[in-house]
Write an enzyme that holds these catalytic residues in place. Structure first.
Site: not given
Length: 567
Positions: A217, A219, A320
């Site tokens: 992944k 990101h 986040h």
């Protein structure tokens, strides 16, 4: 031949060809296209019914008969909507057809014997177990929530409530990967873990793939630069694993054109491709027009309602690690939430331009609502756009096939596991979800893992029958002891299996290698392969596909909502 009236037949044996079934309280209608059962020869279990010794049940050895038969059930899958009996042997779908006793019945495909268990599917719908391909593994309790909603496969990354896992779907490094593989050994769920793909040199990626991840992944919170994208995809090409990506919202290291260029035509799964979940602002949605991009949505934007924008801002700040006291953090959050692209996302799903839906569990998404949000989107689009060709006012069969594919077969194809799961087809794991039509899409009647019941609504255990209140979802025998390890699968890279990783770290569950992830593209996304030219106005954020403005209104009410969730 004796006959009964149509209403009595449907009540006793379920719908047949031409009968229509409403799904929950939506405006979606299913119509049975084919019936493999035979009028007058249907099998049904119970006192005075058919499946008895010498009648619907034969004398055959257990070696020659299924372990489980689901009778008279309506199958809803990407390939069709049919009524049939399903025979399951050794945890896999063995045959779909007509069940019974060939000693006294003709045209029998599935022989019921003394060793066969029966689940009455009359009046119910069965779908393949859901595949959630965007999981932040933040807490193990997610697994029960997902299972009870009809999900049987979870793909993503994380190590628990670590700050990195709260924001990114990555299980970084071999040590963390092995711990997560060990931690999930005894859950009644299929798993696949994504390693961290953000680095510009191959060595750390190779180590993670060889340690047992099923993909990587990329990101933005770890730095999704063109160099890391190129490197990650280059490694994936050598190891045959999939790459998922959350692109650069702030356009710090490049714009959407730079990211698409870094792909170099190689296959990649773009997460929350609309952009509210993250990605080049304001035009990551353009990726939906690329032949090598496998686009998905996450469920908080599904579908567009009057509450969607407001709740996203709060979710974004938490997930986040943003500070409301920092103006730049507020600007970052505002740049990601655009009503214009969220509205366009609804329509792009309906037209098949976005191929998959996932949850983004506890990281701006709800792990137990992937399936519900999918069908709410389908309902909203029918209300706002009418029948979807070739459907008519009579049924929504094509729309149903398009939407069920978004959380079953397409994520399976994308991550190289469609040889094991993702559809109701012979040879695949019997990961099945039964639904009563009135509760379709929100409250499963039973969740079956590899032919064994893992979860179901169940009443008071001290009652004289199974149904007295309180009835709520409970783990069944398939969720206990050694059963989960023998009915659930972990998907890993072929390189890790070749290296003997499962034995080295003490896994006792089934394992399988992901494969064919690098030779696929958008054309392989079943019922969801449209590749329009997408344009986004940088000032107004309006989205156009092949020149046509894509917009719709937010809704104030939805089906499959409060009516089903009073307690």
């Amino acid at each position: 031949m004796a006959t009964i009236d149509k209403h009595s037949y449907a009540h006793m044996f379920g719908p047949t060809i031409g009968d229509r079934v409403r799904l929950g309280d939506t405006d979606l209608w299913l119509e049975v296209e084919k019936d493999f059962t035979e009028y007058g020869e249907e099998v049904k279990f119970g006192g005075g019914k058919v499946i008895r010794d010498g009648m619907g049940q034969s004398q055959a050895s257990c070696f020659d008969t299924p372990d489980l038969v689901i009778t008279n059930v309506v199958i809803l899958d990407h390939w069709g909507i049919i009524k049939a009996d399903i025979g399951i042997k050794d945890g896999r779908i063995a045959i779909i057809g007509k069940a019974g006793n060939p000693d006294v019945q003709d045209n029998i495909d599935i022989e019921i014997g003394p060793g066969t268990e029966i689940i009455a599917g009359e009046g119910q719908i069965v779908t393949a177990g859901g595949i959630d391909a965007h999981i932040h593994f933040i807490c193990p309790q997610q697994i029960d929530e997902a299972l009870m909603s009809g999900v049987t496969t979870m793909i993503g990354g994380g190590t628990g409530p670590a700050t990195g896992s709260n924001a990114t779907t990555c299980t970084p490094g071999p040590w963390n990967t092995h711990k997560m593989l060990q931690a999930t050994n005894d859950f009644p769920m299929n798993f696949g873990f994504l390693g961290k793909g953000n680095t510009s040199l191959p060595i750390a990626l190779e180590e993670q793939i060889e340690a047992g991840v099923c993909g990587l992944k990329l990101h933005e919170d770890w730095g999704t630069t063109p160099a890391s994208i190129d490197n990650c995809l280059s490694v994936a090409e050598r190891y045959d694993v999939q790459i998922a990506i959350h692109t650069d919202t702030l356009n710090e290291s490049g714009f959407v054109e730079d990211t698409l260029g870094a792909f170099k035509g190689r296959t990649i799964h773009t997460y929350h491709t609309e952009g509210a979940g993250g990605g080049h602002s304001p035009d990551i949605i353009r990726a939906c027009g690329e032949s090598n991009v496998l686009p998905s949505s996450t469920n908080p934007t599904r579908p567009y309602t009057i509450n969607t924008i407001d709740e996203h801002l709060d979710m974004l700040m938490v997930c986040h690690h943003l500070d409301p006291a920092i103006p730049e953090d507020i600007a970052f959050a505002d740049s990601r939430i655009r009503k214009e692209s969220i509205a366009a996302e609804d329509i792009m799903h309906d037209l098949g331009a976005i191929s998959m839906i996932a949850s983004d569990s506890q990281a701006m998404g709800r792990v137990g609502e992937m399936i519900t949000r999918t069908w709410q989107t389908a309902h909203k689009m029918k209300q706002q756009r009418g029948p979807l060709a070739p459907d008519t006012e009579r049924n929504d069969n094509f729309r149903l096939k398009r939407y069920v594919a978004k959380y079953t077969i397409n994520p399976a194809i994308s991550h190289g596991i469609s040889h094991e799961v993702g559809s109701i087809e012979i040879g695949k794991l019997a990961d099945l979800v039964l639904w009563k039509p009135a509760f379709f899409g929100i409250k499963p009647a039973m969740i079956i893992k590899s032919g064994f019941i893992a979860a179901a609504p169940m009443g008071d255990a001290n009652a004289s029958i199974p149904t007295p209140q309180p009835v709520y979802y409970r783990p069944m025998f398939g969720a206990h002891g050694q059963a989960p390890a023998n009915t659930s699968m972990t998907f890993m890279s072929q390189a890790s299996l070749d290296a003997g990783v499962p034995d080295k770290i003490g896994l006792t569950r089934m394992v399988s290698a992901c494969k064919n992830t690098r030779n696929i593209g958008k054309d392989d996304m079943i019922h969801n392969s449209w590749q329009p030219t997408i344009e986004v106005d940088a000032q107004t954020y309006e989205v156009r596909a092949n020149g046509e403005l894509l917009t719709c209104e937010p809704v104030t009410t939805l089906p499959l909502a409060q009516l089903y969730c009073l307690f």
